[in-house]
Design a protein around this motif. Sequence first.
Motif, PDB file in Angstrom:
ATOM      1  N   UNK A 168       5.753  -2.742   0.264  1.00 32.06           N
ATOM      2  CA  UNK A 168       5.394  -2.455   1.652  1.00 32.06           C
ATOM      3  C   UNK A 168       4.329  -3.454   2.112  1.00 32.06           C
ATOM      4  N   UNK A 169       3.229  -3.510   1.340  1.00 31.87           N
ATOM      5  CA  UNK A 169       2.098  -4.349   1.707  1.00 31.87           C
ATOM      6  C   UNK A 169       1.278  -4.656   0.466  1.00 31.87           C
ATOM      7  N   UNK A 170       0.595  -5.803   0.508  1.00 39.06           N
ATOM      8  CA  UNK A 170      -0.185  -6.272  -0.634  1.00 39.06           C
ATOM      9  C   UNK A 170      -1.528  -6.779  -0.112  1.00 39.06           C
ATOM     10  N   UNK A 171      -2.616  -6.343  -0.741  1.00 38.83           N
ATOM     11  CA  UNK A 171      -3.946  -6.809  -0.352  1.00 38.83           C
ATOM     12  C   UNK A 171      -4.216  -8.136  -1.043  1.00 38.83           C
ATOM     13  N   UNK A 172      -4.544  -9.162  -0.247  1.00 36.77           N
ATOM     14  CA  UNK A 172      -4.871 -10.488  -0.774  1.00 36.77           C
ATOM     15  C   UNK A 172      -6.127 -10.994  -0.089  1.00 36.77           C
ATOM     16  N   UNK A 173      -7.258 -10.876  -0.784  1.00 41.13           N
ATOM     17  CA  UNK A 173      -8.525 -11.327  -0.222  1.00 41.13           C
ATOM     18  C   UNK A 173      -8.888 -10.539   1.023  1.00 41.13           C
ATOM     19  N   UNK A 174      -9.161 -11.266   2.123  1.00 41.42           N
ATOM     20  CA  UNK A 174      -9.559 -10.595   3.361  1.00 41.42           C
ATOM     21  C   UNK A 174      -8.360 -10.270   4.253  1.00 41.42           C
ATOM     22  N   UNK A 175      -7.144 -10.405   3.712  1.00 42.96           N
ATOM     23  CA  UNK A 175      -5.933 -10.123   4.478  1.00 42.96           C
ATOM     24  C   UNK A 175      -5.051  -9.100   3.772  1.00 42.96           C
ATOM     25  N   UNK A 176      -4.153  -8.515   4.549  1.00 42.86           N
ATOM     26  CA  UNK A 176      -3.096  -7.666   4.002  1.00 42.86           C
ATOM     27  C   UNK A 176      -1.775  -8.344   4.305  1.00 42.86           C
ATOM     28  N   UNK A 177      -0.988  -8.590   3.279  1.00 42.01           N
ATOM     29  CA  UNK A 177       0.301  -9.265   3.425  1.00 42.01           C
ATOM     30  C   UNK A 177       1.437  -8.256   3.422  1.00 42.01           C
ATOM     31  N   UNK A 178       2.526  -8.595   4.118  1.00 42.95           N
ATOM     32  CA  UNK A 178       3.694  -7.732   4.226  1.00 42.95           C
ATOM     33  C   UNK A 178       4.922  -8.506   3.735  1.00 42.95           C
ATOM     34  N   UNK A 179       5.321  -8.283   2.479  1.00 44.04           N
ATOM     35  CA  UNK A 179       6.443  -9.045   1.910  1.00 44.04           C
ATOM     36  C   UNK A 179       7.798  -8.695   2.505  1.00 44.04           C
ATOM     37  N   UNK A 180       7.864  -7.614   3.315  1.00 44.12           N
ATOM     38  CA  UNK A 180       9.138  -7.252   3.942  1.00 44.12           C
ATOM     39  C   UNK A 180       9.889  -6.175   3.219  1.00 44.12           C
ATOM     40  N   UNK A 181       9.249  -5.560   2.234  1.00 49.17           N
ATOM     41  CA  UNK A 181       9.914  -4.510   1.476  1.00 49.17           C
ATOM     42  C   UNK A 181       9.784  -3.146   2.125  1.00 49.17           C
ATOM     43  N   UNK A 182      10.511  -2.184   1.574  1.00 52.25           N
ATOM     44  CA  UNK A 182      10.471  -0.804   2.040  1.00 52.25           C
ATOM     45  C   UNK A 182      10.884   0.115   0.907  1.00 52.25           C
ATOM     46  N   UNK A 183      10.817   1.422   1.143  1.00 53.45           N
ATOM     47  CA  UNK A 183      11.133   2.375   0.093  1.00 53.45           C
ATOM     48  C   UNK A 183      12.542   2.164  -0.451  1.00 53.45           C
ATOM     49  N   UNK A 184      13.467   1.796   0.423  1.00 54.88           N
ATOM     50  CA  UNK A 184      14.855   1.614   0.009  1.00 54.88           C
ATOM     51  C   UNK A 184      15.246   0.151  -0.149  1.00 54.88           C
ATOM     52  N   UNK A 185      14.426  -0.747   0.392  1.00 60.27           N
ATOM     53  CA  UNK A 185      14.787  -2.179   0.316  1.00 60.27           C
ATOM     54  C   UNK A 185      13.618  -2.976  -0.257  1.00 60.27           C
ATOM     55  N   UNK A 186      13.379  -2.760  -1.561  1.00 61.13           N
ATOM     56  CA  UNK A 186      12.252  -3.398  -2.239  1.00 61.13           C
ATOM     57  C   UNK A 186      12.317  -4.916  -2.152  1.00 61.13           C
ATOM     58  N   UNK A 187      13.531  -5.474  -2.093  1.00 57.98           N
ATOM     59  CA  UNK A 187      13.690  -6.921  -2.173  1.00 57.98           C
ATOM     60  C   UNK A 187      13.807  -7.591  -0.803  1.00 57.98           C
ATOM     61  N   UNK A 188      13.486  -6.837   0.243  1.00 57.65           N
ATOM     62  CA  UNK A 188      13.429  -7.458   1.561  1.00 57.65           C
ATOM     63  C   UNK A 188      14.320  -6.800   2.587  1.00 57.65           C
ATOM     64  N   UNK A 189      13.754  -6.570   3.783  1.00 57.79           N
ATOM     65  CA  UNK A 189      14.511  -5.952   4.863  1.00 57.79           C
ATOM     66  C   UNK A 189      15.633  -6.852   5.350  1.00 57.79           C
ATOM     67  N   UNK A 190      15.441  -8.174   5.274  1.00 58.04           N
ATOM     68  CA  UNK A 190      16.473  -9.083   5.773  1.00 58.04           C
ATOM     69  C   UNK A 190      17.786  -8.935   5.001  1.00 58.04           C
ATOM     70  N   UNK A 191      17.698  -8.801   3.681  1.00 60.07           N
ATOM     71  CA  UNK A 191      18.912  -8.625   2.863  1.00 60.07           C
ATOM     72  C   UNK A 191      19.555  -7.269   3.143  1.00 60.07           C
TER      73      UNK A 191
END
Length: 620
Positions: A168-191
């Motif tokens: 869903x989201x990953x904390x990296x330093x002073x930012x929060x990153x969103x890799x595009x995953x979800x509960x059902x689509x761990x490997x990306x919403x685009x796929x």
Amino acid sequence: MMRGRSDGGQKKRLIASLCAVALLLCFVYMYYGSSNQGASAEYGRSLRKLGSSYLGGDDDDNKQDGSVTSEEDSLAVAKSFPVCDDRHSEIIPCLDRNFIYQSRLKLDLSLMEHYERHCPPPERKFNCLIPPPSGYKVPIKWPKSRDEVWQANIPHTHLAKEKSDQNWMVVKGDKINFPGGGTHFHYGADKYIASIANMLNFSNDVLNDEGRLRTVLDVGCGVASFGAYLLSSDIIAMSLAPNDVHQNQIQFALERGIPAYLGVLGTKRLPYPSRSFELAHCSRCRIDWLQRDGILLLELDRVLRPGGYFAYSSPEAYAQDEEDLRIWKEMSALVERMCWRIAAKRNQTVVWQKPLSNDCYLEREPGTQPPLCRSDADPDAVYGVSMEACITPYSKHDHKTKGSGLAPWPARMTSPPPRLADFGYSTHMFEKDTELWKQQVDSYWNLMSSKVKANTVRNIMDMKAHMGSFAAALKDKDVWVMNVVSPDGPNTLKLIYDRGLIGTNHNWCEAFSTYPRTYDLLHAWTVFSDIRSKGCSAEDLLIEMDRILRPTGFIIIRDKESVVESIKKYMKALHWEVVASEKVTTGSELDQESEDGESNVVFIVQKKLWLTSESLRDTE
């Protein structure tokens, strides 16, 4: 020993002391304004404005807040608003759990009533400015914001820990990153999106189906990565979630620049007209679709267009344990009685499709449940209206045409919608409205040219959208618009959805269902005149607009000159800076001259970035 009587000197000193205290209290009250009992405001806190070289420093305040000549005006400009306590930096007045708890409202938690709107009475309204959190920064610009935001702006990382295995989201330093995953689509919403398109045999695995699929409702959307990755296919999703145990998910979505709204499938209808969406989506949204005779699924049916789809990704679609099999069996039977058919089913996802006409409904056996809704029921009445466990049949037009009759996107935006006839509007009126607002938007951007660049604004709200022509005029800019239509007038929101745009019903006498600091630009066309006619407070609306607006964001007010002049008095109190003020030529259908000959004014302001002294100390 008994105390004797006080002498006259003591009495005089006592009276003088009381008078001094009374005068001091009066001065404090006049200077800081009256407080709201429910606001928990700290009146004595100081403000610090940041970025004065960009926004205009304190020295310019008196020059920018309008012409003030009378004694009455001078007093009005001197007024200041208190700053709310820091713990209210994310307050949503009509979705405030503390208010619900303190009011002892008797709500059915099993029906999600505690996640529905419950607005405070006038005496409990906030009359203070919402402070940004410590370390707040101007949000990252779109499209970069889709993938990262400043952690300080939404200092909540529990979802990153709770959903660490789902991307869903990953904390990296002073930012929060969103890799595009979800509960059902761990490997990306685009796929995942491409797989749904493939299941439906859409050309090139693109879900927009060559422009025929444009509007989507994503229920239980998480941080809205599904909606984020639809945008590249010219699909706009209304990402919907409550302020539940996954707090701040909608706040994250809006911070990312993704269309989203706080709402829940509970007891009230969703604030969208019938036949608004081509696709509804639920991925592990944890909704009991079988409860109350399928009333929640029937609400989705109401807002889906003829031939619309419901993509459902959940264990019930594939699991073989006894409970999941029972749910799947009962849900399959329910949707069959609703005349839905399975369009595709693969692995953990099933896609149902709604019928194109009323034929199936009319062929059902008498007494089949759920029943058809009453013929006199209005399927587009939504604001505060309770859901009904019945099927909404199509209009005669949709039944006859076996569909909505809408043009593919992007032609849909400028093609006269078939439902224009519901309001007695002609094609000529629609086309003229579209052209008028195109001219006005060009004028607005010219007035803001020194402040607004290509990526300055992303999230826009049109507070009185009418037919959505303001939003349509922005089609070539990388923005999205939340179109708001009042429940008191013509419910033109269905025309907005028929144009391939999105929006909601809302009464501006109440607070909007969004977090603070979520929009870059608010457009208020005669909104203040409207609420004045309802007897509502313009001051309350100004404070609400300030709550919604991001620091450095803009407000465009188009209203009567007298209304604008009254608003100018609040500039210093709100820490807003005037960008432009221009009289509008009378005669335009947008700016009808009032009975007393008063003309309209376009008034554009920018919100300054400020922090409380406490927040600055925390940051340091």
